[in-house]
Design a protein around this motif. Sequence first.
Motif, PDB file in Angstrom:
ATOM      1  N   ASP A 138       0.809  -1.170  -0.008  1.00 46.30           N
ATOM      2  CA  ASP A 138       0.097   0.069   0.114  1.00 46.30           C
ATOM      3  C   ASP A 138       1.001   1.394   0.074  1.00 46.30           C
ATOM      4  O   ASP A 138       0.402   2.085  -0.459  1.00 46.30           O
ATOM      5  CB  ASP A 138      -0.822   0.009   1.274  1.00 46.30           C
ATOM      6  N   LEU A 139       1.859   1.107   0.490  1.00 42.56           N
ATOM      7  CA  LEU A 139       2.940   2.142   0.714  1.00 42.56           C
ATOM      8  C   LEU A 139       4.262   1.802   0.896  1.00 42.56           C
ATOM      9  O   LEU A 139       4.509   0.719   1.579  1.00 42.56           O
ATOM     10  CB  LEU A 139       2.561   3.430   1.659  1.00 42.56           C
ATOM     11  N   SER A 140       5.446   2.627   0.449  1.00 44.80           N
ATOM     12  CA  SER A 140       6.680   2.295   0.752  1.00 44.80           C
ATOM     13  C   SER A 140       7.368   3.478   1.323  1.00 44.80           C
ATOM     14  O   SER A 140       7.088   4.684   0.830  1.00 44.80           O
ATOM     15  CB  SER A 140       7.388   1.579  -0.466  1.00 44.80           C
ATOM     16  N   LEU A 141       8.351   3.191   2.454  1.00 48.10           N
ATOM     17  CA  LEU A 141       9.227   4.407   3.015  1.00 48.10           C
ATOM     18  C   LEU A 141      10.773   4.133   2.795  1.00 48.10           C
ATOM     19  O   LEU A 141      11.000   3.040   3.051  1.00 48.10           O
ATOM     20  CB  LEU A 141       8.702   4.512   4.368  1.00 48.10           C
ATOM     21  N   ASP A 142      11.321   5.025   2.272  1.00 45.77           N
ATOM     22  CA  ASP A 142      12.904   4.955   2.223  1.00 45.77           C
ATOM     23  C   ASP A 142      13.586   5.580   3.373  1.00 45.77           C
ATOM     24  O   ASP A 142      13.332   6.875   3.585  1.00 45.77           O
ATOM     25  CB  ASP A 142      13.428   5.608   1.088  1.00 45.77           C
ATOM     26  N   LEU A 143      14.373   4.654   4.188  1.00 49.05           N
ATOM     27  CA  LEU A 143      14.858   5.315   5.358  1.00 49.05           C
ATOM     28  C   LEU A 143      16.239   5.087   5.311  1.00 49.05           C
ATOM     29  O   LEU A 143      16.871   3.810   5.298  1.00 49.05           O
ATOM     30  CB  LEU A 143      14.291   4.541   6.599  1.00 49.05           C
ATOM     31  N   PRO A 144      17.138   6.090   4.989  1.00 45.77           N
ATOM     32  CA  PRO A 144      18.627   5.924   5.054  1.00 45.77           C
ATOM     33  C   PRO A 144      19.348   5.469   6.307  1.00 45.77           C
ATOM     34  O   PRO A 144      18.806   5.886   7.417  1.00 45.77           O
ATOM     35  CB  PRO A 144      18.983   7.229   4.467  1.00 45.77           C
ATOM     36  N   THR A 145      20.395   4.736   6.274  1.00 44.85           N
ATOM     37  CA  THR A 145      21.149   4.814   7.300  1.00 44.85           C
ATOM     38  C   THR A 145      22.624   5.476   7.182  1.00 44.85           C
ATOM     39  O   THR A 145      22.807   6.054   6.104  1.00 44.85           O
ATOM     40  CB  THR A 145      21.434   3.238   7.653  1.00 44.85           C
ATOM     41  N   THR A 146      23.290   5.594   8.183  1.00 44.04           N
ATOM     42  CA  THR A 146      24.650   6.288   8.042  1.00 44.04           C
ATOM     43  C   THR A 146      25.854   5.250   7.866  1.00 44.04           C
ATOM     44  O   THR A 146      25.661   4.341   8.571  1.00 44.04           O
ATOM     45  CB  THR A 146      24.660   7.497   8.930  1.00 44.04           C
ATOM     46  N   PRO A 147      26.987   5.604   7.678  1.00 42.33           N
ATOM     47  CA  PRO A 147      28.077   4.910   7.703  1.00 42.33           C
ATOM     48  C   PRO A 147      28.399   4.631   9.148  1.00 42.33           C
ATOM     49  O   PRO A 147      29.052   3.394   9.407  1.00 42.33           O
ATOM     50  CB  PRO A 147      29.125   5.607   6.867  1.00 42.33           C
ATOM     51  N   SER A 148      28.277   5.440  10.089  1.00 35.20           N
ATOM     52  CA  SER A 148      28.362   5.275  11.346  1.00 35.20           C
ATOM     53  C   SER A 148      27.326   4.397  12.265  1.00 35.20           C
ATOM     54  O   SER A 148      27.718   4.542  13.454  1.00 35.20           O
ATOM     55  CB  SER A 148      28.766   6.508  12.107  1.00 35.20           C
ATOM     56  N   GLN A 149      26.213   4.224  11.783  1.00 28.88           N
ATOM     57  CA  GLN A 149      24.938   3.950  12.219  1.00 28.88           C
ATOM     58  C   GLN A 149      25.492   2.953  13.176  1.00 28.88           C
ATOM     59  O   GLN A 149      24.655   2.679  14.332  1.00 28.88           O
ATOM     60  CB  GLN A 149      23.996   3.205  11.337  1.00 28.88           C
ATOM     61  N   ALA A 150      25.953   1.869  12.946  1.00 27.48           N
ATOM     62  CA  ALA A 150      26.285   0.681  13.878  1.00 27.48           C
ATOM     63  C   ALA A 150      26.984   1.100  15.302  1.00 27.48           C
ATOM     64  O   ALA A 150      26.987   0.570  16.294  1.00 27.48           O
ATOM     65  CB  ALA A 150      27.014  -0.402  12.941  1.00 27.48           C
ATOM     66  N   LEU A 151      27.959   1.869  14.755  1.00 30.16           N
ATOM     67  CA  LEU A 151      28.817   2.379  15.878  1.00 30.16           C
ATOM     68  C   LEU A 151      28.108   3.148  16.893  1.00 30.16           C
ATOM     69  O   LEU A 151      28.197   3.202  18.174  1.00 30.16           O
ATOM     70  CB  LEU A 151      29.957   3.299  15.286  1.00 30.16           C
TER      71      LEU A 151
ATOM     72  N   GLY B 118      25.156   2.741   6.142  1.00 21.32           N
ATOM     73  CA  GLY B 118      25.291   3.669   4.719  1.00 21.32           C
ATOM     74  C   GLY B 118      24.275   3.239   3.825  1.00 21.32           C
ATOM     75  O   GLY B 118      23.820   4.150   2.997  1.00 21.32           O
ATOM     76  N   GLU B 119      23.736   2.229   3.737  1.00 19.76           N
ATOM     77  CA  GLU B 119      22.710   1.649   2.844  1.00 19.76           C
ATOM     78  C   GLU B 119      21.181   2.292   3.163  1.00 19.76           C
ATOM     79  O   GLU B 119      20.941   2.548   4.259  1.00 19.76           O
ATOM     80  CB  GLU B 119      22.503   0.234   2.645  1.00 19.76           C
ATOM     81  N   THR B 120      20.253   2.446   2.154  1.00 19.75           N
ATOM     82  CA  THR B 120      18.931   2.880   2.684  1.00 19.75           C
ATOM     83  C   THR B 120      18.182   1.649   2.544  1.00 19.75           C
ATOM     84  O   THR B 120      18.185   0.912   1.751  1.00 19.75           O
ATOM     85  CB  THR B 120      18.241   3.759   1.366  1.00 19.75           C
ATOM     86  N   ILE B 121      17.113   1.606   3.410  1.00 18.86           N
ATOM     87  CA  ILE B 121      16.180   0.554   3.810  1.00 18.86           C
ATOM     88  C   ILE B 121      14.813   0.846   3.231  1.00 18.86           C
ATOM     89  O   ILE B 121      14.418   2.139   3.743  1.00 18.86           O
ATOM     90  CB  ILE B 121      16.296   0.198   5.081  1.00 18.86           C
ATOM     91  N   THR B 122      14.324   0.136   2.255  1.00 18.54           N
ATOM     92  CA  THR B 122      13.030   0.590   1.893  1.00 18.54           C
ATOM     93  C   THR B 122      11.913  -0.490   2.702  1.00 18.54           C
ATOM     94  O   THR B 122      12.185  -1.527   2.451  1.00 18.54           O
ATOM     95  CB  THR B 122      12.991   0.339   0.287  1.00 18.54           C
ATOM     96  N   VAL B 123      11.105   0.147   3.342  1.00 20.08           N
ATOM     97  CA  VAL B 123      10.049  -0.684   3.835  1.00 20.08           C
ATOM     98  C   VAL B 123       8.734  -0.580   3.308  1.00 20.08           C
ATOM     99  O   VAL B 123       8.246   0.477   3.175  1.00 20.08           O
ATOM    100  CB  VAL B 123       9.898  -0.145   5.552  1.00 20.08           C
ATOM    101  N   ASP B 124       8.316  -1.637   2.908  1.00 16.84           N
ATOM    102  CA  ASP B 124       6.937  -2.002   2.268  1.00 16.84           C
ATOM    103  C   ASP B 124       5.814  -2.336   3.340  1.00 16.84           C
ATOM    104  O   ASP B 124       6.257  -3.164   4.046  1.00 16.84           O
ATOM    105  CB  ASP B 124       7.006  -3.074   1.214  1.00 16.84           C
ATOM    106  N   LEU B 125       4.707  -1.540   3.010  1.00 16.56           N
ATOM    107  CA  LEU B 125       3.727  -1.809   4.206  1.00 16.56           C
ATOM    108  C   LEU B 125       2.364  -2.242   3.587  1.00 16.56           C
ATOM    109  O   LEU B 125       2.202  -1.599   2.304  1.00 16.56           O
ATOM    110  CB  LEU B 125       3.554  -0.625   5.028  1.00 16.56           C
ATOM    111  N   TRP B 126       1.689  -2.909   4.157  1.00 13.14           N
ATOM    112  CA  TRP B 126       0.525  -3.479   3.841  1.00 13.14           C
ATOM    113  C   TRP B 126      -0.378  -3.108   4.983  1.00 13.14           C
ATOM    114  O   TRP B 126      -0.121  -3.638   6.114  1.00 13.14           O
ATOM    115  CB  TRP B 126       0.283  -4.914   3.298  1.00 13.14           C
TER     116      TRP B 126
END
Length: 290
Positions: A169-182, A249-257
Motif C-alpha cells: 500500500d505504501l513504501s518508505l525509504d529510510l537511509p542509514t549512515t556509515p556510522s550507524q552501527a557504531l 550507509g545503505e538505504t532501507i525501503t520498508v514496504d507496508l500493507w
Amino acid sequence: MLDHAAIMELRTRDATSWSERDAMLYALGVGMGADPVANSVDQRELPFVHERGLKLLPTFAIVPTFAGGPLLLIGLDTRTLLHGEQAVTLHRPMPPSGTGTVEGRMLGAWDKGVGKGAVFAQEKILRLDGDPEPLATVVTTAFGRAEGGFGGPADGQPAPHQVPGRAPDLSLDLPTTPSQALLYRLSGDLNPLHADPEAARAAGFPRPILHGLCTYAITARAVLAACCDYRPERMLHHQARFSAPVFPGETITVDLWVEGDAVSFQARVTARDAVVVRNGLSRLRGEAVR
C-alpha cells in the motif's frame, strides 16, 4: 550433547533499569532526528531524541531486556549462531525511566536434523519494580547452524506471518549512515561484528554489518510514521524475521500493507536487490492512521 528437557527448564531473573538518556540514545542509534531543523518529518521525530515531552520508540523495550536470558545458558556455538526473529509486545506504554526485573524462559527448541541446525526461542517479561503486571514481552528466536541433531522435536515451531501477495500500500525509504552501527552499539549490543572490520571478515562479511535489531527498529519507525501519526502508544506489537544483513550507509525501503489494525511489512535494500526483513507484522491500537 544438548538436552531438550533441560533446555526447556531454563529460567532467568535479572534486575534492569533505564533512563531518559538511554531512550534518546536508542532513538538516535536507529536514525531518528537526523535533520530536525530542515526536515519536517524529522521535526516530528524530535520528541524521541529530546527530553522535553520525551517519547519512547515501542521497540526500546529491547534495551532493558537485552542482557542475560536463558539462551545464553544453553551452550550454543556463538560463532555459528544467527539471529532469526524478534518480537516485542507492549502491554502499556513504557515510562521514560524506570527500574524493574526481567524474567526469562525458553519457549521452544526445535531440531532440524544433523547438518541442518536447530531453532531456539526465548521469552523475556519486563516488570516494573512494585508492579506484578507485565510491562513488555520480548521474544527472541535464534538459529544455531551447528546444533542440529541433538534429539529435540522437529515440529511445532510457530509459522511465520505471511504478508499479502498484492503490491504494498505504501513504501518508505529510510537511509542509514556509515556510522550507524557504531552509534547503535552504545545501546548494549557490543558484538565486534558490527564495529571491527577483522571480526566482520572472519564471519564472512566484507565489512561490519548493521545490527539486526537496528534494522528491526527502523521498520518500527516506518510503521510509526506511516500508520500511527508518530504516537508510540498506538503500537502494541512488532515482529519480524531477519533474512539478510544491512551494511551501514545503505538505504532501507520498508514496504507496508495496511489492513485495519494490522500492518504487514517487509524491508529491502534496493541497491543490492536484497530483502533484509520478511514476515513482518505490527498490531495497532485501533485502525492505522495514514
